[in-house]
Design a protein around this motif. Structure first.
Motif, PDB file in Angstrom:
ATOM      1  N   VAL A  74       0.849  -1.195   0.000  1.00 21.38           N
ATOM      2  CA  VAL A  74       0.000   0.000   0.000  1.00 21.38           C
ATOM      3  C   VAL A  74       0.879   1.238   0.000  1.00 21.38           C
ATOM      4  N   LEU A  75       0.584   2.161  -0.917  1.00 19.53           N
ATOM      5  CA  LEU A  75       1.326   3.417  -1.031  1.00 19.53           C
ATOM      6  C   LEU A  75       0.384   4.575  -0.748  1.00 19.53           C
ATOM      7  N   THR A  76       0.858   5.518   0.040  1.00 14.67           N
ATOM      8  CA  THR A  76       0.087   6.705   0.356  1.00 14.67           C
ATOM      9  C   THR A  76       0.644   7.891  -0.410  1.00 14.67           C
ATOM     10  N   ALA A  77      -0.225   8.542  -1.185  1.00 22.49           N
ATOM     11  CA  ALA A  77       0.166   9.696  -2.009  1.00 22.49           C
ATOM     12  C   ALA A  77       1.429   9.415  -2.822  1.00 22.49           C
ATOM     13  N   PRO A  78       1.455   8.342  -3.605  1.00 23.91           N
ATOM     14  CA  PRO A  78       2.656   8.024  -4.384  1.00 23.91           C
ATOM     15  C   PRO A  78       2.849   9.000  -5.539  1.00 23.91           C
ATOM     16  N   SER A  79       4.087   9.245  -5.901  1.00 24.94           N
ATOM     17  CA  SER A  79       4.373  10.105  -7.051  1.00 24.94           C
ATOM     18  C   SER A  79       4.120   9.337  -8.336  1.00 24.94           C
ATOM     19  N   ASP A  80       3.863  10.070  -9.393  1.00 29.63           N
ATOM     20  CA  ASP A  80       3.675   9.434 -10.695  1.00 29.63           C
ATOM     21  C   ASP A  80       4.948   8.719 -11.134  1.00 29.63           C
ATOM     22  N   ALA A  81       6.091   9.284 -10.753  1.00 27.06           N
ATOM     23  CA  ALA A  81       7.364   8.659 -11.128  1.00 27.06           C
ATOM     24  C   ALA A  81       7.520   7.296 -10.451  1.00 27.06           C
ATOM     25  N   LEU A  82       7.123   7.205  -9.185  1.00 28.13           N
ATOM     26  CA  LEU A  82       7.212   5.928  -8.477  1.00 28.13           C
ATOM     27  C   LEU A  82       6.294   4.894  -9.128  1.00 28.13           C
ATOM     28  N   LEU A  83       5.074   5.284  -9.445  1.00 26.91           N
ATOM     29  CA  LEU A  83       4.139   4.342 -10.055  1.00 26.91           C
ATOM     30  C   LEU A  83       4.628   3.889 -11.431  1.00 26.91           C
ATOM     31  N   LEU A 134      10.240  -1.303  -3.869  1.00 24.62           N
ATOM     32  CA  LEU A 134       9.541  -0.014  -3.917  1.00 24.62           C
ATOM     33  C   LEU A 134      10.272   1.028  -3.074  1.00 24.62           C
ATOM     34  N   ARG A 135      10.810   0.611  -1.942  1.00 26.02           N
ATOM     35  CA  ARG A 135      11.548   1.557  -1.093  1.00 26.02           C
ATOM     36  C   ARG A 135      12.884   1.948  -1.737  1.00 26.02           C
ATOM     37  N   GLU A 136      13.453   1.060  -2.525  1.00 26.15           N
ATOM     38  CA  GLU A 136      14.673   1.418  -3.254  1.00 26.15           C
ATOM     39  C   GLU A 136      14.379   2.446  -4.343  1.00 26.15           C
ATOM     40  N   ILE A 137      13.253   2.305  -5.004  1.00 24.51           N
ATOM     41  CA  ILE A 137      12.881   3.242  -6.067  1.00 24.51           C
ATOM     42  C   ILE A 137      12.689   4.639  -5.504  1.00 24.51           C
ATOM     43  N   ASP A 138      11.995   4.734  -4.355  1.00 20.38           N
ATOM     44  CA  ASP A 138      11.728   6.042  -3.743  1.00 20.38           C
ATOM     45  C   ASP A 138      11.801   5.891  -2.235  1.00 20.38           C
ATOM     46  N   ARG A 139      12.954   6.257  -1.673  1.00 22.67           N
ATOM     47  CA  ARG A 139      13.172   6.083  -0.236  1.00 22.67           C
ATOM     48  C   ARG A 139      12.301   6.999   0.616  1.00 22.67           C
ATOM     49  N   SER A 140      11.715   8.019   0.019  1.00 20.66           N
ATOM     50  CA  SER A 140      10.843   8.920   0.769  1.00 20.66           C
ATOM     51  C   SER A 140       9.371   8.508   0.709  1.00 20.66           C
ATOM     52  N   ALA A 141       9.082   7.472  -0.059  1.00 22.68           N
ATOM     53  CA  ALA A 141       7.685   7.066  -0.260  1.00 22.68           C
ATOM     54  C   ALA A 141       7.108   6.431   1.004  1.00 22.68           C
ATOM     55  N   THR A 142       5.800   6.636   1.218  1.00 23.07           N
ATOM     56  CA  THR A 142       5.088   5.965   2.299  1.00 23.07           C
ATOM     57  C   THR A 142       4.524   4.675   1.737  1.00 23.07           C
ATOM     58  N   ASN A 176     -15.534   4.815  16.290  1.00 19.82           N
ATOM     59  CA  ASN A 176     -15.109   3.690  17.118  1.00 19.82           C
ATOM     60  C   ASN A 176     -14.420   2.640  16.244  1.00 19.82           C
ATOM     61  N   VAL A 177     -13.220   2.208  16.663  1.00 17.89           N
ATOM     62  CA  VAL A 177     -12.496   1.137  15.972  1.00 17.89           C
ATOM     63  C   VAL A 177     -12.096   0.095  17.011  1.00 17.89           C
ATOM     64  N   SER A 178     -12.849  -0.993  17.080  1.00 18.25           N
ATOM     65  CA  SER A 178     -12.528  -2.074  18.007  1.00 18.25           C
ATOM     66  C   SER A 178     -11.721  -3.158  17.295  1.00 18.25           C
ATOM     67  N   LEU A 179     -10.768  -2.722  16.483  1.00 20.58           N
ATOM     68  CA  LEU A 179      -9.883  -3.599  15.724  1.00 20.58           C
ATOM     69  C   LEU A 179      -8.442  -3.314  16.129  1.00 20.58           C
ATOM     70  N   VAL A 180      -7.591  -4.327  16.033  1.00 19.59           N
ATOM     71  CA  VAL A 180      -6.198  -4.152  16.444  1.00 19.59           C
ATOM     72  C   VAL A 180      -5.261  -4.823  15.454  1.00 19.59           C
ATOM     73  N   GLY A 181      -4.043  -4.303  15.402  1.00 18.81           N
ATOM     74  CA  GLY A 181      -3.011  -4.865  14.540  1.00 18.81           C
ATOM     75  C   GLY A 181      -1.715  -4.105  14.732  1.00 18.81           C
ATOM     76  N   PRO A 182      -0.777  -4.280  13.818  1.00 19.48           N
ATOM     77  CA  PRO A 182       0.540  -3.649  13.961  1.00 19.48           C
ATOM     78  C   PRO A 182       0.540  -2.207  13.466  1.00 19.48           C
ATOM     79  N   ALA A 183       1.611  -1.503  13.764  1.00 17.32           N
ATOM     80  CA  ALA A 183       1.810  -0.172  13.189  1.00 17.32           C
ATOM     81  C   ALA A 183       1.943  -0.310  11.677  1.00 17.32           C
ATOM     82  N   ASN A 184       1.418   0.660  10.961  1.00 17.61           N
ATOM     83  CA  ASN A 184       1.466   0.631   9.506  1.00 17.61           C
ATOM     84  C   ASN A 184       1.586   2.070   9.004  1.00 17.61           C
ATOM     85  N   ARG A 185       2.460   2.305   8.037  1.00 17.22           N
ATOM     86  CA  ARG A 185       2.734   3.674   7.594  1.00 17.22           C
ATOM     87  C   ARG A 185       1.518   4.344   6.964  1.00 17.22           C
ATOM     88  N   THR A 186       0.756   3.591   6.184  1.00 10.98           N
ATOM     89  CA  THR A 186      -0.430   4.183   5.566  1.00 10.98           C
ATOM     90  C   THR A 186      -1.483   4.505   6.617  1.00 10.98           C
TER      91      THR A 186
END
Length: 435
Positions: free
Chosen positions: A90-99, A140-148, A275-285
């Motif tokens: 999952v990418l948040t606000a990806p650049s056109d270049a990254l895509l 994907l992180r190699e392509i754009d190290r600043s990407a979320t 209300n969010v009664s759901l749990v999981g790990p930290a995620n950048r998005t």
């Protein structure tokens, strides 16, 4: 205080039971120093709860194991053992270049969601054929190290309901409450709106192609949020419910991109408290979406989870913008399986309580931080008619002043500011027929 031999042995057994299997072990982040638990209270609690504690604290990890076995075609574990959608990033606000670079490497776009109200674009990519998900993430992180960019993690429900029981005689639905302009949101499984507790309640749905797919967990949480059937009462019985079903009957449905889209919908509907009664790990998005929604005034209230007091924090409750909620029993003792940490903001009833079942006149016994959370969300929603960051902060502060201080003096890692919603617990015997 020196523990007696029985309690010391019990404590050792409990701590051993809290050790997560190697495959699912999570890395414990660095946390600030926290108050030590009160040993006499802990000792007494262990004596009462020891038989069920190991079972309760391992529930989420068992569910992860079941998902991996039953839905291995679409679910796999990330390097920390957390469930993710197989081959999806999952990418948040990806650049056109990254895509463009990703497509050149063989990635495909699986889904794209534009959260207009939050001015945010979320793109879910599918890894190239033959690539494992970890390798695809690294690329994907190699392509754009600043990407979320992150895994498409799955989020699980944080509590259980027992076998439904028929309603006891004398339980009746009152006339529909007059709307009072309050909107409250729920991100969970589907809600059985035909249940008597929702008579007269306005429910707006999102997800599942506008189909109703009721779930036990979503229905129980919703009833504690907006339900009413004397003597049963939720925290905000006259509020309008905005219910986002992120599962649609599929245990692998509550993925990050789906939860993010649900939050975007909530904000577009000007819902003030969710209300969010759901749990999981930290995620950048998820972190970015929560931060963006919070900055614009949406107040997120989430369960801290039931992995046990020694477990790492769970999300979204552990994000600083979120109000984390723990549960207590009928004697105002914290549930021994409840998470601990500086992110705990409030405690509310979370066991020895009734909630609506999926049958139209059934009730269930509910236990877990999942069911404490809607009580806090409903109380906070009472004074918030639209997203407003300043008013949300005032509402949290006012609720904190009304809380019953438990545990260490002041805010602590077990009860947060203290207990709220104590009178909102409905004793099961009042509304259900025991079998």
């Amino acid at each position: 205080m020196k523990l007696d031999s029985l309690t010391a042995a019990a404590l050792a057994l409990v701590l051993a039971s809290l050790a997560v299997p190697a495959r699912a072990q999570l890395r414990l982040p660095s946390l600030p120093s926290l108050p030590r638990p009160n040993l006499p209270e802990l000792s007494a609690s262990l004596r009462r709860e020891l038989p069920a504690l190991a079972e309760l604290t391992q529930a989420r990890h068992r569910r992860i194991g079941e998902l991996l076995r039953e839905r291995g075609d679409v679910v796999e574990a990330d390097p920390r053992g957390e469930p993710v959608r197989r081959g999806e990033l999952v990418l948040t606000a990806p650049s056109d270049a990254l895509l463009a670079a990703a497509r050149a490497d063989g990635f495909d776009i699986a889904r794209e969601r534009v959260l207009d109200a939050l001015e945010l674009r979320i793109v879910t990519l599918r890894a190239p054929p033959g690539w494992d998900t970890q390798r695809a993430l690294q690329r994907l992180r190699e392509i754009d190290r600043s990407a979320t960019v992150d895994y498409n993690h799955l989020y699980l429900q944080s509590g259980d309901t027992a076998t439904p029981h028929a309603a006891a005689s004398g339980v009746s639905s009152p006339p529909a409450a007059a709307p009072i302009g309050i909107k409250v949101g729920l991100i969970d499984g589907g809600v059985e709106s035909a249940h008597a507790v929702f008579r007269g309640t306005a429910i707006h749905r999102w997800g599942c192609a506008d189909q109703s797919v009721p779930s036990a967990h979503g229905t129980a949480v919703a009833s504690l949020l907006v339900g009413r059937a004397e003597p049963f009462r939720g925290a905000a019985p006259a509020a309008t419910l905005y219910a986002a079903d992120v599962y649609c009957g599929d245990a692998a449905g509550a993925s990050v991109d789906n939860v993010a889209a649900a939050l975007g919908w909530m904000f577009s509907q000007q819902v003030a408290v969710v209300n969010v009664s759901l749990v999981g790990p930290a995620n950048r998005t998820l972190e970015q979406v929560v931060r963006r929604a919070s900055a614009r005034g949406l107040l997120l209230v989430a369960a801290v989870g039931n992995d046990g007091p020694a477990a790492p924090p769970l999300y979204p409750a552990a994000y600083p913008e979120v109000v984390g909620v723990t549960g207590v029993d009928a004697h105002s003792r914290v549930l021994p399986e409840a998470g601990r940490g500086p992110h705990v903001a409030f405690a509310a009833p979370g066991s020895d309580m009734a909630a609506a079942g999926v049958a139209a006149a059934a009730y269930v016994r509910a236990r877990g931080t999942s069911f404490a959370t809607p009580l806090v969300a409903g109380l906070l929603a009472a004074s918030l008619h639209e997203p407003d960051a300043a008013k949300a902060a005032l509402a949290v502060a006012a609720l904190a002043r009304s809380a019953i201080d438990l545990g260490a003096v002041g805010r602590d890692a077990v009860y947060g500011h203290g207990l709220v919603g104590r009178t909102l617990r409905t004793e099961p015997s009042l509304v259900m027929v025991d079998r």
